[in-house]
Design a protein around this motif. Structure first.
Motif, PDB file in Angstrom:
ATOM      1  N   GLU A  46       0.815  -1.222   0.000  1.00  0.00           N
ATOM      2  CA  GLU A  46       0.000   0.000   0.000  1.00  0.00           C
ATOM      3  C   GLU A  46       0.851   1.276   0.000  1.00  0.00           C
ATOM      4  O   GLU A  46       0.376   2.317  -0.450  1.00  0.00           O
ATOM      5  CB  GLU A  46      -1.003  -0.014   1.158  1.00  0.00           C
ATOM      6  N   ASP A 101      -4.369 -13.489  10.423  1.00  0.00           N
ATOM      7  CA  ASP A 101      -3.330 -12.842  11.220  1.00  0.00           C
ATOM      8  C   ASP A 101      -2.876 -11.513  10.629  1.00  0.00           C
ATOM      9  O   ASP A 101      -2.786 -11.344   9.420  1.00  0.00           O
ATOM     10  CB  ASP A 101      -2.106 -13.752  11.317  1.00  0.00           C
ATOM     11  N   ILE A 102      -2.586 -10.620  11.531  1.00  0.00           N
ATOM     12  CA  ILE A 102      -1.973  -9.363  11.120  1.00  0.00           C
ATOM     13  C   ILE A 102      -0.501  -9.453  11.489  1.00  0.00           C
ATOM     14  O   ILE A 102      -0.157  -9.742  12.636  1.00  0.00           O
ATOM     15  CB  ILE A 102      -2.653  -8.181  11.814  1.00  0.00           C
ATOM     16  N   ASN A 103       0.333  -9.267  10.522  1.00  0.00           N
ATOM     17  CA  ASN A 103       1.762  -9.476  10.737  1.00  0.00           C
ATOM     18  C   ASN A 103       2.496  -8.170  10.998  1.00  0.00           C
ATOM     19  O   ASN A 103       1.924  -7.091  10.863  1.00  0.00           O
ATOM     20  CB  ASN A 103       2.361 -10.173   9.517  1.00  0.00           C
ATOM     21  N   ASP A 104       3.745  -8.312  11.330  1.00  0.00           N
ATOM     22  CA  ASP A 104       4.570  -7.123  11.506  1.00  0.00           C
ATOM     23  C   ASP A 104       4.696  -6.357  10.198  1.00  0.00           C
ATOM     24  O   ASP A 104       4.641  -5.121  10.173  1.00  0.00           O
ATOM     25  CB  ASP A 104       5.988  -7.521  11.955  1.00  0.00           C
ATOM     26  N   ASN A 105       4.869  -7.127   9.121  1.00  0.00           N
ATOM     27  CA  ASN A 105       5.179  -6.484   7.844  1.00  0.00           C
ATOM     28  C   ASN A 105       3.951  -6.378   6.947  1.00  0.00           C
ATOM     29  O   ASN A 105       2.995  -7.136   7.088  1.00  0.00           O
ATOM     30  CB  ASN A 105       6.284  -7.264   7.136  1.00  0.00           C
ATOM     31  N   PRO A 106       4.002  -5.440   6.021  1.00  0.00           N
ATOM     32  CA  PRO A 106       2.870  -5.238   5.119  1.00  0.00           C
ATOM     33  C   PRO A 106       2.597  -6.470   4.258  1.00  0.00           C
ATOM     34  O   PRO A 106       3.525  -7.177   3.862  1.00  0.00           O
ATOM     35  CB  PRO A 106       3.327  -4.077   4.229  1.00  0.00           C
ATOM     36  N   ALA A 107       1.336  -6.721   3.964  1.00  0.00           N
ATOM     37  CA  ALA A 107       0.974  -7.778   3.021  1.00  0.00           C
ATOM     38  C   ALA A 107       1.037  -7.189   1.609  1.00  0.00           C
ATOM     39  O   ALA A 107       0.615  -6.058   1.386  1.00  0.00           O
ATOM     40  CB  ALA A 107      -0.434  -8.271   3.316  1.00  0.00           C
ATOM     41  N   LEU A 112      -3.803  -9.012  -0.567  1.00  0.00           N
ATOM     42  CA  LEU A 112      -5.030  -8.296  -0.173  1.00  0.00           C
ATOM     43  C   LEU A 112      -6.182  -8.659  -1.104  1.00  0.00           C
ATOM     44  O   LEU A 112      -7.339  -8.768  -0.672  1.00  0.00           O
ATOM     45  CB  LEU A 112      -4.795  -6.785  -0.188  1.00  0.00           C
ATOM     46  N   ASP A 115      -7.354 -11.931  -0.022  1.00  0.00           N
ATOM     47  CA  ASP A 115      -8.117 -11.745   1.219  1.00  0.00           C
ATOM     48  C   ASP A 115      -9.556 -11.309   0.933  1.00  0.00           C
ATOM     49  O   ASP A 115     -10.495 -11.797   1.560  1.00  0.00           O
ATOM     50  CB  ASP A 115      -7.449 -10.680   2.096  1.00  0.00           C
TER      51      ASP A 115
ATOM     52  N   TRP B 409      -9.411  -4.296   9.403  1.00  0.00           N
ATOM     53  CA  TRP B 409      -8.592  -5.519   9.296  1.00  0.00           C
ATOM     54  C   TRP B 409      -7.735  -5.459   8.027  1.00  0.00           C
ATOM     55  O   TRP B 409      -6.537  -5.707   8.056  1.00  0.00           O
ATOM     56  CB  TRP B 409      -9.505  -6.755   9.285  1.00  0.00           C
ATOM     57  N   TRP B 412      -4.973  -2.867   8.256  1.00  0.00           N
ATOM     58  CA  TRP B 412      -3.895  -3.273   9.175  1.00  0.00           C
ATOM     59  C   TRP B 412      -3.037  -4.363   8.536  1.00  0.00           C
ATOM     60  O   TRP B 412      -1.812  -4.372   8.632  1.00  0.00           O
ATOM     61  CB  TRP B 412      -4.487  -3.764  10.495  1.00  0.00           C
ATOM     62  N   ARG B 413      -3.736  -5.275   7.856  1.00  0.00           N
ATOM     63  CA  ARG B 413      -3.023  -6.327   7.127  1.00  0.00           C
ATOM     64  C   ARG B 413      -2.114  -5.692   6.068  1.00  0.00           C
ATOM     65  O   ARG B 413      -0.993  -6.144   5.844  1.00  0.00           O
ATOM     66  CB  ARG B 413      -4.081  -7.199   6.467  1.00  0.00           C
ATOM     67  N   LYS B 415      -0.775  -2.704   6.041  1.00  0.00           N
ATOM     68  CA  LYS B 415       0.327  -1.910   6.607  1.00  0.00           C
ATOM     69  C   LYS B 415       1.259  -2.767   7.462  1.00  0.00           C
ATOM     70  O   LYS B 415       2.457  -2.492   7.541  1.00  0.00           O
ATOM     71  CB  LYS B 415      -0.237  -0.801   7.501  1.00  0.00           C
TER      72      LYS B 415
END
Lengths: 537, 537
Positions: A46, A101-107, A112, A115, B409, B412-413, B415
């Motif tokens: 993003e 799951d929401i991770n540390d790093n961007p998807a 997306l 998703d 969600w 956040w995913r 970012k």
């Protein structure tokens, strides 16, 4: 938890006692692997799009267009009778199917996209023609387009300054709705759901009748306030008594008759009883379209009693309000609503506006402001460039308010008054068709009462119980069957119809026809499918 | 009305005293005449689309795609610094420019397309890099895509049955947010705005401390309940006292210091004062990020006092909560929040989620349910196919609840935690840049205080007042200038920055940097543009 697991195991055995075809014969066309971004942008994140990169218009557009392609396919899927309504999985299983799951790093952007498609693959298609489960069914295309625009405009509704067009639209539509109710003048607001709308009515009533309450609370009143609603009313009315500090014991539940309508003479008796105890009856909430049975309280009789005992007369027409748009069905159901002090009316129910769209209307202008304003001068200044009577922020308990008007305005504009009236008449006609079909198959189905609205309450009678005279023992057996058939529906993915018990009887089915997608054939399908799913019970 | 017209006339004269270029140099690229449906469908109506006509997939898709084309162009326009932020017209003039009437007959599809484009043409671009006006600024692309999907899924959040994926997402995200706050376990809900979130906190506190209140109201309590918040808190806290029946006089406004922070010793003094009067202090709402100054109350000091006097400790972090995501800025501002009983945190503010997205978190699990359930067995049955602990309908006062989770969600995913942290740090860095630039131009601008958050409070000093020592008379003059510059901004369409008075001073500007679109150049532009618009004042 143990007892839950035991019950669940028994229940699962019953549900799966026979092999119910269904899942295999229906498809789920949303396939996450179908949606691919170009190689150029699939692995971007993003941060590579607007507004971070000024020149990223093409990439941003490609990403958004790909999301839209999923949504357009989903719209088609919702309207395809060969699609499953849902892909049911138990919560613990569903968690394994999904990657939430929401991770540390961007998807990356391609993730997306997957998703979005996965989310819709497992979502219940509330717009499917075989979804009869909720008061809000259907997927109105115009209202949906309106909600997309609303998201993109992303503004708050507190001032004309930041929402000029939307504020003017609210004025036009809400004033039109008050005209339809039969008020001249008055005031209204869109609120986040019927429960909050009913809360607004309660607050305005208390403020109008006891203006010192806002500042001083109950001190100085000669007795406790009490309020009245029927035992069939929506629980949010009773919730007002809890939230607003009366205590639920001061929300008096007036008995209803066998059709689910408030018994007006009981209302009067209970008002007198509470007065005799030194309490102060001040608020009566009648229901126009109860949640379960779809019953309409006798509004004129209740209005007479409210006048006699100086009570605020509120009508919770969250559900039945849509029928105000139909010359044919408005009377006698809603006759007397024009005598009320306030009306809750949810366009997101019968009218099919997208969630959420709920309105509360007042006969008297100025009450919303004097009741709810906290004089937040720092937010709602009076030294502005424009006429501040258009600002709404000080009239509501919410401060920020979602824009719920555009989807309704656009939808109404698209249908015209004529279109909305035809929609209401059509829903009622289909309901009558369902009633007729149930009566024609009285060996298999038991109609509980003649509906006044689009709620149809009935039992399915399995083979072993056919021909046996109706009795309370038989009702108990019929009631046990509902959850099993419902579970089978969900597992087969072919149909959604709700069930519930009420004060008078155990579980029964309540189908709702509030979707423009439904036809006579779909009604036939509903009854045939229940029969198929319940054949061995 | 007469006095309004007189004031308006004087005001308009001042606003237009000089010719302010601006409107001519900026464009409005959304032009309703640019969007044309094919001849084949332009004159159709919504009755010709899905779900009314089964075979109308192509027509439905063309219509929706045309709406999307408008939205995609609007997204580009919002990110274009050469675009006007708004096309200002007074309400009465705007009404003449728009055709808002709802007619008897349906509007053709082409008309609906024009309606969509016209609406956006006159909408304020809250995502424009020069919009510094509101706590919610910006247009997050991913969150917007999420909201489009939410609209299309069109479901309610009360049960797992009809919103399985979204319910599980809520669990994941809200549990993560509680972890970030520092709670272990607990419970949360998404609510329609921070005001309703604060109301949930109040209700849970009252229920926890006085479990009989729900049923009996204040009867039996040895005194009146009272609550405390700072004089800088959001007005919705005081509104709880009105709505919930305490009376606003029992919401005690604790003085704040010159930085806008609650004075903890004053809180203790006022608690003792109220106790001496026989009242029962039970609820303290601290603010983490006040609306105007962006101040953080001293949470640990307040927590100590709450423990000492057995009060529920609520933190309204609707605005400042986002900084919990930043290791650099979280402490000391939010230190102590982990000791609270409840926290309001609005992702639609600093985090840039689309409107609305507000959350309320509780340290103790089970309270939401026991506080708010009305045992509506008819809606929330326990004999279901699946584990009903996932159903949320009985925990809320709203019944139907909008799906506010998916947009958050997905965002956040997209970012990741890292991305959100960088976003927070960047907003704070830009704020520091603005402060630096204001200080560097201290002849033209007067910084009111060092900000703790992204609110920057300042006056513009016009030529005639430069070099004169600061005094309360000078403040009055500076205050008069704000509405005029604001009016000129709106008429020029080049900039939006809010202003307001507070308890200590007359009108002053408060800029907000909460949009990811803003850069240092935009901050420079803001200050230059204010100077340009105020040159003759």
């Amino acid at each position: 938890m143990d007892s839950f697991l035991k019950l669940k195991s028994e229940f699962d055995n019953l549900v799966s006692k026979i092999k119910i075809p269904g899942a295999e014969t229906r498809m789920t066309s949303i396939d996450p692997s179908n949606y691919k971004l170009s190689d150029k942008i699939a692995n971007l994140t993003e941060k590579d799009l607007l507004p971070h990169i000024d020149t990223a218009q093409p990439e941003t557009r490609e990403f958004l267009q790909c999301v839209i392609n999923i949504l357009l396919d989903y719209v088609n899927a919702c309207n395809n009778r060969n699609e499953k309504i849902l892909e049911f999985h138990h919560p613990e299983d569903m968690k394994k199917l999904l990657d939430l799951d929401i991770n540390d790093n961007p998807a990356p952007l391609q993730q997306l996209i997957v998703d979005c498609a996965t989310t819709l693959k497992y979502q219940v298609k509330t717009g499917h023609p075989h979804f009869f489960n909720q008061l809000s069914c259907g997927l109105d295309i115009i209202s949906m387009a309106g909600e997309w625009l609303t998201a993109t405009a992303n503004t708050n509704m507190f001032t004309y300054e930041i929402a000029p067009v939307f504020i003017l639209m609210e004025n036009v539509v809400l004033s039109k709705m008050r005209d339809i109710i039969g008020y001249s003048g008055g005031d209204s607001i869109l609120a986040p759901g019927g429960s909050i709308s009913n809360l607004y009515a309660f607050l305005a009533a208390r403020h109008k009748m006891f203006p010192g309450y806002k500042e001083h609370g109950p001190r100085g009143l000669p007795g406790d306030l009490c309020m009245f609603t029927s035992d069939q009313s929506h629980y949010s009315v009773k919730s007002c008594a809890s939230v607003c500090g009366l205590g639920t014991e001061n929300c008096v539940m007036v008995p209803s008759d066998e059709h689910g309508k408030m018994i007006a003479s009981e209302l009067e008796r209970l008002i007198l009883e509470r007065k005799a105890r030194g309490q102060i009856p001040f608020f009566v909430s009648a229901t126009a379209g109860t949640t379960v049975l779809g019953a309409f309280d006798p509004l004129n009789e209740i209005a007479d009693i409210c006048e006699k005992y100086n009570c605020w007369f509120h009508v919770d027409a969250a559900w039945g309000g849509g029928l105000l748009l139909s010359k044919k069905y408005r009377h006698p159901r809603l006759s007397g609503i024009e005598r009320s002090h306030s009306v809750t009316w949810n366009p997101h129910k019968l009218m099919g506006a997208l969630l959420q769209c709920s309105s509360i209307h007042f006969r008297e202008d100025g009450l919303l402001l004097s009741c709810n304003q906290m004089s937040a001068e720092y937010l709602f200044m009076t030294d502005k460039l424009y006429d501040i009577q258009y600002d709404t922020g000080d009239k509501v308990i919410q401060c920020g308010r979602h824009n719920d008007i555009f989807k309704l305005w656009l939808q109404w504009r698209a249908k015209g008054d004529v279109g909305f009236e035809a929609h209401m008449d059509r829903l009622m006609e289909l309901t009558q068709y369902e009633v007729k079909r149930i009566k024609e198959q009285s060996d298999k189905f038991h109609l509980i009462l003649e509906p006044e609205l689009v709620n149809v309450s009935f039992w399915y009678i399995p083979k072993r119980l056919r021909g046996i005279p109706h009795s309370s023992d038989k009702e108990k057996e019929l009631g046990k069957i509902c959850p099993i058939i419902k579970a089978r529906m969900m597992q087969a993915g072919t149909l959604m119809v709700g069930y519930q018990p009420d004060d008078r009887r155990p579980n029964f089915f309540r189908s709702i026809i509030s979707s423009a997608a439904v036809t006579e054939k779909d009604v036939d399908f509903m009854l045939e499918e229940i029969d198929r799913l319940g054949q061995d019970l």
